[in-house]
Write an enzyme that holds these catalytic residues in place. Structure first.
Site, PDB file in Angstrom:
ATOM      1  N   ARG A  27     -13.005  13.558   6.813  1.00 31.96           N
ATOM      2  CA  ARG A  27     -11.629  14.085   6.907  1.00 31.96           C
ATOM      3  C   ARG A  27     -11.259  14.846   5.640  1.00 31.96           C
ATOM      4  O   ARG A  27     -10.599  15.885   5.690  1.00 31.96           O
ATOM      5  CB  ARG A  27     -10.640  12.934   7.131  1.00 31.96           C
ATOM      6  CG  ARG A  27     -10.709  12.373   8.535  1.00 31.96           C
ATOM      7  CD  ARG A  27      -9.870  11.117   8.647  1.00 31.96           C
ATOM      8  NE  ARG A  27      -8.488  11.373   8.372  1.00 31.96           N
ATOM      9  CZ  ARG A  27      -7.632  10.473   7.867  1.00 31.96           C
ATOM     10  NH1 ARG A  27      -8.061   9.259   7.582  1.00 31.96           N
ATOM     11  NH2 ARG A  27      -6.386  10.784   7.644  1.00 31.96           N
ATOM     12  N   HIS A  52       0.854  -1.196   0.000  1.00 36.05           N
ATOM     13  CA  HIS A  52       0.000   0.000   0.000  1.00 36.05           C
ATOM     14  C   HIS A  52       0.882   1.236   0.000  1.00 36.05           C
ATOM     15  O   HIS A  52       1.908   1.275   0.665  1.00 36.05           O
ATOM     16  CB  HIS A  52      -0.898  -0.008   1.241  1.00 36.05           C
ATOM     17  CG  HIS A  52      -1.966   1.036   1.194  1.00 36.05           C
ATOM     18  ND1 HIS A  52      -3.143   0.864   0.496  1.00 36.05           N
ATOM     19  CD2 HIS A  52      -2.039   2.275   1.748  1.00 36.05           C
ATOM     20  CE1 HIS A  52      -3.893   1.940   0.626  1.00 36.05           C
ATOM     21  NE2 HIS A  52      -3.239   2.820   1.372  1.00 36.05           N
ATOM     22  N   ASP A  72     -14.273   3.549   8.267  1.00 37.56           N
ATOM     23  CA  ASP A  72     -13.314   4.386   7.549  1.00 37.56           C
ATOM     24  C   ASP A  72     -13.977   5.172   6.432  1.00 37.56           C
ATOM     25  O   ASP A  72     -13.603   6.312   6.161  1.00 37.56           O
ATOM     26  CB  ASP A  72     -12.169   3.533   6.989  1.00 37.56           C
ATOM     27  CG  ASP A  72     -11.161   4.405   6.256  1.00 37.56           C
ATOM     28  OD1 ASP A  72     -10.586   5.297   6.896  1.00 37.56           O
ATOM     29  OD2 ASP A  72     -10.981   4.221   5.039  1.00 37.56           O
ATOM     30  N   LYS A  74      -8.278  -1.057   6.940  1.00 39.43           N
ATOM     31  CA  LYS A  74      -8.637  -1.718   5.674  1.00 39.43           C
ATOM     32  C   LYS A  74      -7.695  -2.884   5.395  1.00 39.43           C
ATOM     33  O   LYS A  74      -8.120  -3.958   4.968  1.00 39.43           O
ATOM     34  CB  LYS A  74      -8.569  -0.713   4.518  1.00 39.43           C
ATOM     35  CG  LYS A  74      -9.680   0.326   4.603  1.00 39.43           C
ATOM     36  CD  LYS A  74      -9.539   1.409   3.554  1.00 39.43           C
ATOM     37  CE  LYS A  74      -8.491   2.431   3.903  1.00 39.43           C
ATOM     38  NZ  LYS A  74      -8.550   3.704   3.242  1.00 39.43           N
ATOM     39  N   SER A 114      -6.881   4.632   9.354  1.00 43.14           N
ATOM     40  CA  SER A 114      -7.556   4.530   8.072  1.00 43.14           C
ATOM     41  C   SER A 114      -6.924   3.450   7.192  1.00 43.14           C
ATOM     42  O   SER A 114      -7.600   2.538   6.701  1.00 43.14           O
ATOM     43  CB  SER A 114      -7.487   5.895   7.380  1.00 43.14           C
ATOM     44  OG  SER A 114      -7.931   5.809   6.061  1.00 43.14           O
TER      45      SER A 114
HETATM   46  N1  URA Z   1      -4.841   6.613   2.473  1.00 42.81           N
HETATM   47  C1  URA Z   1      -5.849   6.140   3.256  1.00 42.81           C
HETATM   48  O1  URA Z   1      -6.477   5.126   2.964  1.00 42.81           O
HETATM   49  N2  URA Z   1      -6.145   6.846   4.365  1.00 42.81           N
HETATM   50  C2  URA Z   1      -5.473   7.951   4.754  1.00 42.81           C
HETATM   51  O2  URA Z   1      -5.785   8.518   5.793  1.00 42.81           O
HETATM   52  C3  URA Z   1      -4.432   8.442   3.922  1.00 42.81           C
HETATM   53  C4  URA Z   1      -4.124   7.735   2.782  1.00 42.81           C
END
Ligand code: URA
Length: 566
Positions: free
Chosen positions: A290, A204, A283, A309, A305
Site C-alpha cells: 500500500r 493508537h 498486514d 494488529k 490494518s
Molecule cells: N496506520 C496503520 O497501521 N495502518 C494504516 O493503514 C494507516 C495507519
C-alpha cells in the site's frame, strides 16, 4: 479480448442483480437498537472508500434503514458475530467458549491461541480482482483467499496491488471490512494476556506530526495500575513513528520476542514494542505494498490494518486518536468521523471496547518534531514541564484508557488519578522502569546529554515582524523527513538526532531575524531542503492567530459498550 471482458462483466453484473433480487425478496431484517454506536455507524455509511450500496442505506423517505438481509441475519444469529467469524463481548470469554468448539483451533501451552488457516475453495485471484473492479461485493471466502494469499506468498505483488487499488476505488462494505479484518487477525496469532489480570488497554493514533503522546500516556496508565501491551509503528510518510522515537534512547529494544514481552508486562505492566512476527503478518505484506502503490488512503484498508494488529495484541480496550487536518491522512472532520465510526464498530464487534477521539492536526503537536528531541519532550511532560497541548491530550487519553480498563468510572476521577501520577513523579518512574526492562539507559531521564547529539545545526529566522499565524504540519513533517528523522524508502534507516524544535509557535509575536525553528541532524547536506520546506510551512502576519487555548479535541465517537464522558 475487450468484448469477452465486457460480456463477462455483464454476466457478473446480471448474477449480482439476480442475487440482490433474491435478497430483496427475503425482506429487510428488523431494525437494531439505536445506541450511540448505531448513530455513529449511520454517519459512516457513505463516502470515502466505503461501498455505500451494501452499507445500510437510508430509505429514500429518510425513514427506516433497510439492512443487508442475509449478512445481517448471519450477524444476529451469532450475537455480535461477524458473519462466519465469531466475536465476543470480552477479550477472553469468547476464547473460552471457542476452546473445544472448533476442531481447527487449539490453545497452546505458550498461551497463544493458534488458529489454522482457512480451508478456502480453489479460487482465481483474477476473478476476485474483476469482481471488485466491477463494483461487486466480495464473498467471505474470496476475502479470506486474498489475505491467505498475501500471507503465504501465493498471490504475487501485482495481483495484491490490483485488488488493493480496486478496493480504494470501489470501497468495501462494513461486512466485507469486518471479514477482511478478521482474516488479517487470523493470519497470525491473537495473544491471550489473561494471566496478567485486568483488562489490557492500548491507544493508537492514525498518525501526526510531533505526536509523542504514546510516550507519555503508556507510562502514566501503567503508573495508575493499567496493563498496556502497546505495539506501535514506524514513521509513515510525513508522520512520525513511536518506534523510531523510542530507538533514539540508547540501548532501547523495540523488538522483543513474545516471552520477553510477557516478562516485561509482568515486571512493568507496560511494553512499548513493534509488531512481533506472530501479529497480523498479512498486514506487513499488505502495508508495504500500500505504501508504494498509492493505496493507503482507504477507510476499509486503514481499519483492517490498524485493527488487525490491535485485536491480535490481546487488548480489551482501545482509545483511537483519529487525527484531522492538513497534517493528517484524514483532511476533513467528515472523513475522520467515518473512519472513527468504522474503527469503533469493527473493534467492538471483536470484543474490544473502543472509543475514538478526533483531534486537530493542522500544526505540529508540542514544540519538538523528530526522534530524540520528541523523547526529551515526553520526559519533560512527565515531569510536569511539557507543552500544554501534549499534557492536555495525554491526561484525556490516559483517563479514557483507565475507564476502558475498568479502573475508574468517571472521566473526572480518571483525569485526577492520571494527574496525580504526573505530579507525584510516578509516571517518570514508570517510564524509567520500562526503559530499563527493554534494555535502555534509564539515566537519560535525568541526563539528556546521553541522548544522540546532532553534528549539524541551523536555524530558520523570521523574515518580517508579526505574529506566527500558521505552521503547516505536513510541511514541517516533510522537513523532518528531509533531515533524516523519517524515511523516504521503506528500507531506509532514520537519524535519531534529526529533528526540528519550534522556538516560536503559532500565536507567538516575532521580530524580523528572531529564530522560529532550530534544525538538527547528522548530515549538513540535508539542511537546505529542510529549510526550504519550513519556509513554506511558516506564515507570519499581522492578524492575531487563533487562540492556543482552543482544545485540540474536535469530536468523540464511542461504541455501544463504551462509557460516556463523566
Ligand atoms: N496506520 C496503520 O497501521 N495502518 C494504516 O493503514 C494507516 C495507519
Amino acid at each position: 479480448m475487450r468484448d469477452i471482458e465486457e460480456r463477462m462483466s455483464d454476466k457478473c453484473r446480471a448474477q449480482q442483480e439476480e442475487a440482490l433480487a433474491c435478497l430483496a425478496l427475503q425482506g429487510p431484517a428488523g431494525e437494531q437498537d439505536s445506541g450511540d454506536g448505531e448513530r455513529d455507524f449511520e454517519r459512516a455509511v457513505s463516502g470515502w472508500g466505503v461501498n455505500g450500496r451494501h452499507a445500510k442505506p437510508r430509505a429514500a423517505d429518510g425513514g427506516e434503514r433497510q439492512r443487508h438481509p442475509l449478512r445481517e441475519s448471519e450477524l444476529a444469529d451469532q450475537s455480535l458475530g461477524l458473519g462466519r467469524v465469531e466475536a465476543a463481548e470480552s477479550p477472553y470469554k469468547h476464547r473460552e467458549r471457542r476452546a473445544g468448539q472448533r476442531g481447527n483451533r487449539d490453545q497452546r501451552a505458550d498461551g497463544l491461541r493458534h488458529e489454522s488457516n482457512y480451508t478456502c475453495p480453489a479460487m482465481r485471484a483474477v476473478d476476485v480482482i474483476r469482481r471488485k473492479r466491477d463494483g461487486g461485493e466480495l464473498g467471505d471466502d474470496e476475502i479470506r483467499a486474498f489475505v491467505a494469499g498475501a500471507t503465504d506468498g501465493s498471490w504475487p505483488d501485482y495481483q495484491i496491488s490490483a485488488l488493493l487499488m480496486a478496493i480504494v476505488w470501489r470501497g468495501l462494505s462494513l461486512d466485507e471490512t469486518v471479514v477482511l479484518t478478521n482474516a488479517m487477525v487470523r493470519s497470525g496469532e491473537r495473544l491471550d494476556l489473561s494471566e496478567f489480570g485486568g483488562v489490557p488497554v492500548d491507544k493508537h493514533s492514525t498518525g501526526g506530526v510531533g505526536d509523542k503522546l504514546s510516550l507519555v500516556i503508556a507510562p502514566l496508565v501503567a503508573a495508575c495500575g493499567g496493563l498496556v501491551p502497546m505495539m506501535s509503528g514506524r514513521g509513515l510518510g510525513h508522520t512520525g513513528g513511536t518506534l523510531d522515537k523510542l530507538e533514539s534512547i540508547p540501548g532501547f529494544r523495540t523488538s522483543l520476542t513474545l516471552p520477553e514481552m510477557r516478562a516485561a508486562l509482568r515486571k512493568t505492566r507496560c511494553v512499548l514494542i513493534g509488531q512481533t512476527a506472530e501479529i497480523a503478518p498479512a498486514d506487513r505484506r499488505l502495508y508495504s505494498l500500500r505504501d508504494v502503490t498509492g493505496t493507503v488512503e482507504s477507510i476499509p484498508l486503514i481499519c483492517g490494518s490498524i485493527l488487525s494488529k490491535k485485536i491480535a495484541e490481546g487488548i480489551g480496550g482501545l482509545v483511537m486518536d483519529v487525527k484531522v487536518g492538513a497534517g493528517a491522512f484524514m483532511k476533513t472532520a467528515d472523513d475522520a468521523r467515518r473512519l472513527a465510526a468504522w474503527l469503533v464498530e469493527i473493534a467492538e464487534r471483536n470484543g474490544v471496547r473502543t472509543e475514538a477521539i478526533l483531534t486537530t492536526m493542522d500544526t505540529p503537536l508540542g514544540r519538538a518534531v523528530g526522534n530524540a528531541n520528541e523523547v526529551i519532550e515526553s520526559f519533560e511532560t512527565l515531569k510536569g514541564k511539557g507543552p500544554k497541548d501534549i499534557e492536555e491530550l495525554s491526561l484525556l487519553f490516559a483517563a479514557r484508557m483507565l475507564i476502558l480498563a475498568g479502573l475508574e468510572t468517571t472521566e473526572n476521577a480518571a483525569v485526577s488519578r492520571v494527574r496525580a501520577a504526573l505530579t507525584s513523579g510516578k509516571g517518570v518512574e514508570a517510564f524509567a522502569a520500562i526503559i530499563e526492562q527493554q534494555g535502555g539507559d534509564p539515566k537519560v531521564l535525568d541526563d539528556y546529554s546521553r541522548m544522540p547529539k546532532a553534528s549539524a545545526k541551523d536555524q530558520l529566522t523570521a523574515t518580517t515582524d508579526g505574529t506566527v499565524i500558521a505552521m503547516q504540519a505536513e510541511l514541517v513533517g516533510r522537513a523532518a523527513v528531509a533531515l533524516g528523522a523519517g524515511r523516504d524508502r521503506a528500507d531506509a534507516g532514520v537519524d535519531s538526532a534529526a529533528g526540528i524544535d519550534i522556538l516560536a509557535p503559532v500565536g507567538a509575536t516575532v521580530r524580523r531575524g528572531d529564530p522560529v525553528f532550530a534544525l538538527s541532524c547528522s548530515d549538513a547536506a540535508r539542511l537546505p531542503a529542510a529549510k526550504a520546506l519550513l519556509t513554506q510551512a511558516l506564515q507570519i502576519g499581522e492578524r492575531a492567530a487563533a487562540s492556543s487555548s482552543v482544545s485540540p479535541v474536535i469530536d468523540r465517537i464511542t461504541g455501544r459498550g463504551a462509557a460516556t464522558p463523566n
